[in-house]
Design a protein around this motif. Structure first.
Motif, PDB file in Angstrom:
ATOM      1  N   ALA A 227     -10.347   8.600  -3.392  1.00 45.09           N
ATOM      2  CA  ALA A 227      -8.972   8.374  -2.945  1.00 45.09           C
ATOM      3  C   ALA A 227      -8.912   7.451  -1.736  1.00 45.09           C
ATOM      4  CB  ALA A 227      -8.309   9.713  -2.616  1.00 45.09           C
TER       5      ALA A 227
ATOM      6  N   VAL B 135      -6.866   3.389  -0.900  1.00 46.19           N
ATOM      7  CA  VAL B 135      -5.904   3.436   0.202  1.00 46.19           C
ATOM      8  C   VAL B 135      -6.288   2.455   1.301  1.00 46.19           C
ATOM      9  CG1 VAL B 135      -5.003   4.868   2.056  1.00 46.19           C
ATOM     10  CG2 VAL B 135      -5.107   5.771  -0.245  1.00 46.19           C
TER      11      VAL B 135
ATOM     12  N   CYS C 152      -4.146  -0.928   2.189  1.00 45.49           N
ATOM     13  CA  CYS C 152      -3.460  -0.901   3.483  1.00 45.49           C
ATOM     14  C   CYS C 152      -4.129  -1.746   4.565  1.00 45.49           C
ATOM     15  CB  CYS C 152      -3.334   0.541   3.981  1.00 45.49           C
ATOM     16  SG  CYS C 152      -2.286   1.579   2.938  1.00 45.49           S
TER      17      CYS C 152
ATOM     18  N   SER D 214       2.424   3.226  -2.857  1.00 44.56           N
ATOM     19  CA  SER D 214       1.075   3.567  -3.322  1.00 44.56           C
ATOM     20  C   SER D 214       0.423   4.608  -2.427  1.00 44.56           C
ATOM     21  CB  SER D 214       0.208   2.312  -3.388  1.00 44.56           C
ATOM     22  OG  SER D 214       0.126   1.675  -2.126  1.00 44.56           O
ATOM     23  N   SER D 215       0.639   4.521  -1.109  1.00 42.03           N
ATOM     24  CA  SER D 215       0.048   5.492  -0.178  1.00 42.03           C
ATOM     25  C   SER D 215       0.591   6.893  -0.435  1.00 42.03           C
ATOM     26  CB  SER D 215       0.325   5.078   1.265  1.00 42.03           C
ATOM     27  OG  SER D 215      -0.252   3.836   1.560  1.00 42.03           O
ATOM     28  N   ILE D 216       1.915   7.000  -0.528  1.00 41.41           N
ATOM     29  CA  ILE D 216       2.530   8.319  -0.725  1.00 41.41           C
ATOM     30  C   ILE D 216       2.187   8.883  -2.098  1.00 41.41           C
ATOM     31  CG2 ILE D 216       4.739   9.520  -0.931  1.00 41.41           C
ATOM     32  CD1 ILE D 216       5.851   7.649   1.189  1.00 41.41           C
TER      33      ILE D 216
ATOM     34  N   LEU E 189      -0.479   8.264  -4.052  1.00 33.22           N
ATOM     35  CA  LEU E 189      -1.879   8.658  -4.142  1.00 33.22           C
ATOM     36  C   LEU E 189      -2.136   9.944  -3.364  1.00 33.22           C
ATOM     37  CD1 LEU E 189      -4.653   7.999  -5.222  1.00 33.22           C
ATOM     38  CD2 LEU E 189      -5.037   6.531  -3.245  1.00 33.22           C
ATOM     39  N   TYR E 190      -1.549  10.051  -2.178  1.00 39.66           N
ATOM     40  CA  TYR E 190      -1.784  11.264  -1.386  1.00 39.66           C
ATOM     41  C   TYR E 190      -1.116  12.473  -2.029  1.00 39.66           C
ATOM     42  CZ  TYR E 190      -2.613  14.232   2.638  1.00 39.66           C
ATOM     43  OH  TYR E 190      -3.042  15.251   3.451  1.00 39.66           O
ATOM     44  N   SER E 191       0.032  12.281  -2.637  1.00 43.62           N
ATOM     45  CA  SER E 191       0.715  13.387  -3.310  1.00 43.62           C
ATOM     46  C   SER E 191      -0.128  13.920  -4.474  1.00 43.62           C
ATOM     47  CB  SER E 191       2.078  12.934  -3.824  1.00 43.62           C
ATOM     48  OG  SER E 191       2.904  12.513  -2.768  1.00 43.62           O
TER      49      SER E 191
ATOM     50  N   LEU F 130      -8.042  10.296   4.984  1.00 38.30           N
ATOM     51  CA  LEU F 130      -7.123  10.028   3.874  1.00 38.30           C
ATOM     52  C   LEU F 130      -5.671  10.206   4.294  1.00 38.30           C
ATOM     53  CD1 LEU F 130      -6.648   9.377   0.911  1.00 38.30           C
ATOM     54  CD2 LEU F 130      -6.991  11.804   0.386  1.00 38.30           C
TER      55      LEU F 130
ATOM     56  N   SER G 213      -2.787   7.275   4.535  1.00 36.55           N
ATOM     57  CA  SER G 213      -1.715   7.471   3.553  1.00 36.55           C
ATOM     58  C   SER G 213      -0.366   7.767   4.187  1.00 36.55           C
ATOM     59  CB  SER G 213      -2.081   8.612   2.593  1.00 36.55           C
ATOM     60  OG  SER G 213      -3.278   8.336   1.909  1.00 36.55           O
ATOM     61  N   LEU G 214      -0.360   8.491   5.300  1.00 33.96           N
ATOM     62  CA  LEU G 214       0.902   8.914   5.908  1.00 33.96           C
ATOM     63  C   LEU G 214       1.289   8.079   7.119  1.00 33.96           C
ATOM     64  CD1 LEU G 214       0.476  12.797   5.659  1.00 33.96           C
ATOM     65  CD2 LEU G 214       1.517  11.219   4.021  1.00 33.96           C
TER      66      LEU G 214
END
Length: 361
Positions: A144, A148, A152, A178-180, A182-184, A291, A295-296
């Protein structure tokens, strides 16, 4: 007695926030040029670290009560919220620094995946010779992290930019979505479909825990302490910005300072876990932080920059991209067999040393 101590720490933080907000921020502007500025900065730094440890203490208590993998998730999200608060404060304080967010996120990546992971593997390896972990969980983290950090921190260098170096609207949307997303999906895998990936049953030594209170008690103090740290972040951003300007230091140093302040309690907790032969918990904290940070933090910082009409530059320099690629490759090798040894720790520390030295090149 325990309630009294928690209240005392919270009261210290609240008083400090209002003191610097109304009276003390002027002392921090020239922190390195006057003794009273140095003392004020040191006091503010100590109080901030105390409050961060208080946040992690209550998050850790909730983690113990809720069990894995929810435990490390609570710690991770708490630390990321602190990071977003401090990055935002530094961005909005002093002179405009469009690379502050990038430098802080890269400092987290290098500080965690090389510095803290290296120290933890070395110390744990020296004590236990070799330590086990769940290889499926670490591979999930790395799988993951790779897209990311690429999207980014690398891809922005190879897409169209405006005159100030900022990204286009399409690129911003791509990064945020894409960040949100993938993290979800990762959270679903971690907490619902594949929770066994993030638990290592081979280590049956229990970590010592202090007595905990109710979920409501720790939840309330967690939120209140987080609010205090966010308030302190606005003040501590002043000496960080002014000191770097005064010394003529590289802007990346500010990112490293912010990262070290935020990660200090988490690093201590993870090293303690490794010394208890609970390497999986330590790695859950470390790689979960990396991660979640990318991502956040990226969506939050981009939205803040858009709202404040400030340019945010995320693309790394050439040398940093090489270090990032080497870090990912070394991590893939380190966590491919199911057991670690001291040599793995040294290889990560060598990369961290290179990062520190190249910062001043």
């Amino acid at each position: 007695m325990k309630i009294s101590k928690d209240i005392q720490i919270l009261a210290l933080g609240v008083i400090t926030v209002f003191t610097f907000l109304f009276k003390g921020n002027a002392l921090l502007t020239h922190a390195l040029t006057a003794p009273i500025g140095i003392l004020a900065t040191l006091f503010l730094l100590v109080v901030t670290i105390v409050m961060i440890f208080a946040v992690v203490k209550h998050a850790d208590a909730l983690a113990h009560r809720l069990g894995e993998p929810y435990g490390t998730l609570i710690l991770t999200l708490s630390v990321v919220l602190l990071e977003v608060a401090m990055i935002s404060s530094v961005m909005l304080t002093g002179s405009e620094n469009p690379v502050m967010a990038r430098d802080t996120m890269f400092a987290v990546v290098m500080g965690v995946m090389n510095g803290l992971v290296g120290v933890t593997l070395l110390i744990g390896g020296l004590k236990y010779h070799s330590q086990p972990y769940n290889v499926h969980g670490l591979k999930a983290y790395i799988a993951a992290i790779i897209p990311v950090v690429t999207i980014c921190l690398v891809l922005p260098n190879f897409v169209s930019q405006d005159a100030s170096g900022g990204m286009s609207g399409i690129m911003m949307f791509t990064l945020i979505a894409s960040s949100i997303l993938l993290y979800s999906v990762f959270l679903f895998v971690q907490t619902k479909s594949h929770t066994d990936y993030f638990i290592n049953d081979a280590c049956d030594e229990e970590e010592e825990h202090h007595e905990t209170r109710s979920n409501c008690y720790h939840g309330v103090f967690l939120v209140l302490n987080l609010a205090v740290v966010i308030g302190l972040a606005k003040s501590i951003a002043i000496p960080i910005d002014s000191s770097i300007s005064t010394l003529g230091a590289p802007s990346a140093l500010g990112g490293l300072i912010v990262a070290l302040i935020i990660l200090s309690p988490e690093g201590v907790g993870a090293i303690k876990a490794a010394l208890n032969n609970q390497l999986q918990r330590a790695m859950n904290l470390f790689y979960g932080s990396v991660l979640a940070t990318i991502s956040l933090t990226v969506p939050a910082v981009l939205l803040i920059g858009l709202y404040m009409n400030e340019t945010v530059i995320l693309g790394l320099g050439t040398a940093d991209m090489v270090l990032l690629a080497a870090t990912i490759l070394v991590s893939m090798v380190t966590f491919s067999s199911g057991r670690t040894n001291p040599l793995n720790g040294v290889t990560h520390l060598v990369l961290f040393m290179a990062y520190i030295l190249l910062m001043f090149d």
